[in-house]
Enzyme design. Structure first.
Site, PDB file in Angstrom:
ATOM      1  N   GLU A  49      46.268 -16.145  40.797  1.00  0.00           N
ATOM      2  CA  GLU A  49      47.428 -15.479  41.653  1.00  0.00           C
ATOM      3  C   GLU A  49      46.540 -14.632  42.814  1.00  0.00           C
ATOM      4  O   GLU A  49      45.381 -14.174  42.662  1.00  0.00           O
ATOM      5  CB  GLU A  49      48.069 -14.233  41.041  1.00  0.00           C
ATOM      6  CG  GLU A  49      48.905 -14.532  39.875  1.00  0.00           C
ATOM      7  CD  GLU A  49      49.421 -13.237  39.463  1.00  0.00           C
ATOM      8  OE1 GLU A  49      49.596 -12.357  39.885  1.00  0.00           O
ATOM      9  OE2 GLU A  49      49.654 -13.374  38.046  1.00  0.00           O
TER      10      GLU A  49
ATOM     11  N   GLU B  71      47.792 -10.925  32.674  1.00  0.00           N
ATOM     12  CA  GLU B  71      47.111  -9.675  32.977  1.00  0.00           C
ATOM     13  C   GLU B  71      47.003  -8.606  31.668  1.00  0.00           C
ATOM     14  O   GLU B  71      47.359  -7.568  32.064  1.00  0.00           O
ATOM     15  CB  GLU B  71      47.545  -9.275  34.302  1.00  0.00           C
ATOM     16  CG  GLU B  71      47.289 -10.038  35.454  1.00  0.00           C
ATOM     17  CD  GLU B  71      47.640  -9.176  36.778  1.00  0.00           C
ATOM     18  OE1 GLU B  71      48.282  -8.152  36.955  1.00  0.00           O
ATOM     19  OE2 GLU B  71      47.293  -9.808  37.780  1.00  0.00           O
TER      20      GLU B  71
HETATM   21  C1  GLA Z   1      50.315  -9.149  39.100  1.00  0.00           C
HETATM   22  C2  GLA Z   1      51.109 -10.069  37.933  1.00  0.00           C
HETATM   23  C3  GLA Z   1      52.142 -10.810  38.506  1.00  0.00           C
HETATM   24  C4  GLA Z   1      52.706  -9.945  39.804  1.00  0.00           C
HETATM   25  C5  GLA Z   1      51.905  -9.734  40.840  1.00  0.00           C
HETATM   26  C6  GLA Z   1      52.377  -8.672  42.046  1.00  0.00           C
HETATM   27  O1  GLA Z   1      49.248 -10.152  39.628  1.00  0.00           O
HETATM   28  O2  GLA Z   1      50.223 -10.816  37.378  1.00  0.00           O
HETATM   29  O3  GLA Z   1      53.239 -10.915  37.952  1.00  0.00           O
HETATM   30  O4  GLA Z   1      53.377  -8.906  39.245  1.00  0.00           O
HETATM   31  O5  GLA Z   1      50.847  -8.892  40.317  1.00  0.00           O
HETATM   32  O6  GLA Z   1      51.390  -8.704  43.093  1.00  0.00           O
END
Ligand code: GLA
Length: 641
Positions: free
Chosen positions: A298, A142
């Site tokens: 995710e 991210e």
């Molecule tokens: C992001 C991050 C993860 C985690 C999630 C929690 O998507 O990539 O590592 O921290 O948020 O919601």
């Protein structure tokens, strides 16, 4: 279909790993992302790697039939690195150094960070390029999610180099940025600084370039790691996780550099529009690389922990949002994270395997979805007949202060998308300069910054018979955020049937409306003083100002909304545009709570509400239970919904 999630086994004693793999099999998990935050464990010190534990883990996963999306682990630099090279840390616009103790504490242009990240990616690539478990590489994590921009001295140097590459000589920069204004003239690139905290509004052309540079410098960092993996022999697809319409990175340019688009989506279950925001993100991800499936890398298995108050997903809602992604072309449904953390900032974040284990509702819903997706073929949704222009550079120009009225570009784009979504119309996202010939209707909300290529493409599209919808504040500035000679809408005036000569802000409490050709809509945010030249006025404000203008251009039609309007107003304008363009919905007569997606193999209907909804077919009516999904294969599609 892939099914699984982030797996952070370094947070647990090794005895737990066997149980992990056993339960993964039980939940039909077949892909996990490993090592995203494991830098400290993989490299205890500079020049020293510890791969033994990862060897054991990958073998175990492979033996258990679970494939691995292996991370390059560069998202959270270890303590030794920061201790030895403190200037890897990023700096805010006000000069605050962002320290370690959380994550993403790196300046993307720091030479030491880049050297060490490349070394780690190379070492991982060399060791695991041929490991049979590894089917994909996950670079960093991210990008920019916490540090939207770094204002360090490293960044200042890199910005100057980037500008020199873009402009060649300083006078070209002075002209592009209009530095005659407020005595901002530069004699050389070495005088330019990042737009750090300042007394008042910064030069908007500079800020626009800064945001381009920020996106580009992170992309350059991504490329460096990707190329290190390739040079080390890795042949698997390489990805990094995007975040939907994330404001800070131009994912159109990023998408060209990843083999697979992957997306992290965390809609708020309390938001009644959450599933529409999720659909927007899914269609945007699909549109970034239309010929390839994408991954929902995710999502939360249930509640997150990072909002001030974290709502549960309703029973069935997680599955409904997952089915939505699958119908919209996701080749994998994955989560953050497999096993709930015992400590750390995310210890209250839901996980596929919560501390309460198999007794939890979350586990049961995960296992049921894993079983439902097992063996499912990936959908290949067609692009649909309607495209929305979505452009990050335009957003960056509009994000700036000192406009006639503040415009929330994301909210505008979403409002048009949502109106199409509730009418069950399939949508793609495009840039104006793309080939638009496959669409019947193109909607370009607030396309303030219009490049020459974008303008030529929109004109070609309408000239050849397309229908184009535009709103106020279209074709106002060039790629440097400057007015073109001649003022506003210099490129599209003949297409629009006139042009704005002025702009005025409108507040909701003014209650302004426009009427005409059977419609009435609210005038919000801004109205143009629109100087007609050939266009036909379809609606006027009560004071007589043109508010909706239609124009024939070549074989096509333009519909220009010379103001902004609310969701109901958008609905009315959209109905006219859909009728003019002859666009068909995916299915007729459906309740707006039901989401309908053409999947390339048929139609998927998903009830995105907590109430049962009747669905009419030619064979009668059936009830779609709350959050239930119904797949109608294509052989039947013609006779049913
Ligand atoms: C992001 C991050 C993860 C985690 C999630 C929690 O998507 O990539 O590592 O921290 O948020 O919601």
């Amino acid at each position: 279909m892939y099914f699984g999630g982030d797996y952070n086994p370094e947070q647990w004693p090794e005895e737990v790993w066997d149980e992990d793999v056993r339960l993964m099999r039980e939940a039909r998990v077949n892909l996990v992302s490993v090592g995203i935050f494991a830098w400290a464990r993989l490299q205890p010190d500079e020049g020293e790697f510890d791969f033994a534990w990862l060897d054991r883990l990958l073998d175990k996963l492979h033996d258990g039939g679970v494939a691995v999306d292996l991370a390059t682990a560069t998202a959270s630099p270890p303590a030794w690195l920061v201790h030895r090279y403190p200037d890897v840390l990023p700096v805010t616009a006000t000069g605050t150094v962002l320290g370690p103790g959380s994550r993403q504490h790196f300046a993307p242009t720091s030479p030491d960070y880049r050297r060490l990240a490349a070394e780690l990616a190379t070492a991982l690539g060399r060791r695991y390029a041929d490991h049979p478990a590894v089917v994909m590489w996950h670079v960093n994590n991210e990008y920019a999610c916490h540090v939207h921009a770094d204002y360090s001295e490293h960044a200042a140097r890199a910005f100057r180099t980037w500008l020199a590459g873009r402009y060649g000589d300083i006078d070209a920069l002075n002209a592009a940025w209009g530095t005659a204004f407020w005595s901002q003239h530069y004699r050389g690139f070495d005088e330019v600084r990042p737009p750090r905290a300042s007394p008042t509004t910064q030069n908007p052309s500079m800020v626009l370039d800064w945001r381009r540079f920020t996106s580009d410098s992170l992309l350059d960092l991504y490329r460096m790691e990707r190329d290190a993996l390739r040079a080390a022999g890795a042949t698997q697809p390489v990805t990094t996780n995007f975040m939907g319409a994330f404001p800070f990175l131009d994912y159109w340019s990023w998408a060209r550099e990843v083999d697979v688009v992957s997306h992290d989506g965390y809609p708020d279950p309390r938001d009644p529009q959450a599933h529409r925001h999720a659909a927007f993100a899914a269609d945007l991800m699909r549109s970034l690389k239309p010929d390839r499936p994408w991954l929902l890398m995710e999502q939360a298995p249930n509640a997150v922990q990072w909002r001030p108050n974290n709502a549960a997903k309703a029973p069935g809602q997680m599955a409904a949002w997952s089915e939505q992604a699958a119908a919209r072309g996701a080749a994998g449904i994955l989560y953050f994270q497999w096993r709930q953390s015992r400590s750390g900032a995310e210890k209250f974040h839901s996980a596929m395997l919560p501390h309460s284990g198999k007794r939890s509702r979350t586990w049961k819903e995960i296992a049921a979805l894993g079983a439902a997706l097992e063996g499912r073929e990936t959908a290949a949704p067609p692009p649909g007949e309607v495209a929305i222009v979505f452009d990050w550079e335009n957003r960056w120009a509009l994000d700036q202060p000192d406009l006639p009225a503040d415009i929330d570009y994301q909210a505008e784009a979403f409002a048009w998308y949502a109106a199409l979504h509730e009418r069950h119309v399939q949508v793609s996202f495009v840039r104006a300069a793309h080939d638009l010939s496959g669409f019947r209707l193109v909607i370009a909300p607030a396309l303030y910054l219009l490049t020459e290529e974008g303008a030529a493409s929109l004109k070609r599209y309408v000239d050849n018979g397309g229908v184009l919808v535009t709103t106020a504040f279209t074709d106002i500035v060039d790629e440097h955020d400057r007015f073109r000679p001649g003022g506003y809408s210099t490129r599209l005036a003949d297409l629009l049937g006139g042009r704005p000569v002025d702009f005025f802000g409108v507040l909701p409490e003014e209650g302004r409306i426009a009427r005409g050709s059977g419609t009435e809509f609210a005038v919000t945010t801004m109205i143009e003083d629109f100087d007609l030249d050939g266009g036909r006025v379809l609606a006027r404000t009560l004071g007589g100002e043109p508010a909706l203008i239609s124009n024939r251009f070549g074989a096509g039609t333009s519909l220009h909304l010379a103001c902004f309007t609310d969701r109901a107003g958008i609905g009315g304008v959209l109905e006219q545009a859909l009728a003019t363009a002859g666009v068909r919905p995916v299915a007729d007569g459906l309740d707006p709570a039901v989401e309908a997606v053409a999947t390339g193999r048929g139609i998927t209907l998903i009830n995105q509400s907590a109430d049962p909804v009747p669905v009419k077919t030619t064979d009668g009516t059936f009830t779609l239970a709350p959050y239930a999904t119904w797949h109608l294969p294509s052989e039947q599609e013609d006779h049913h919904a």
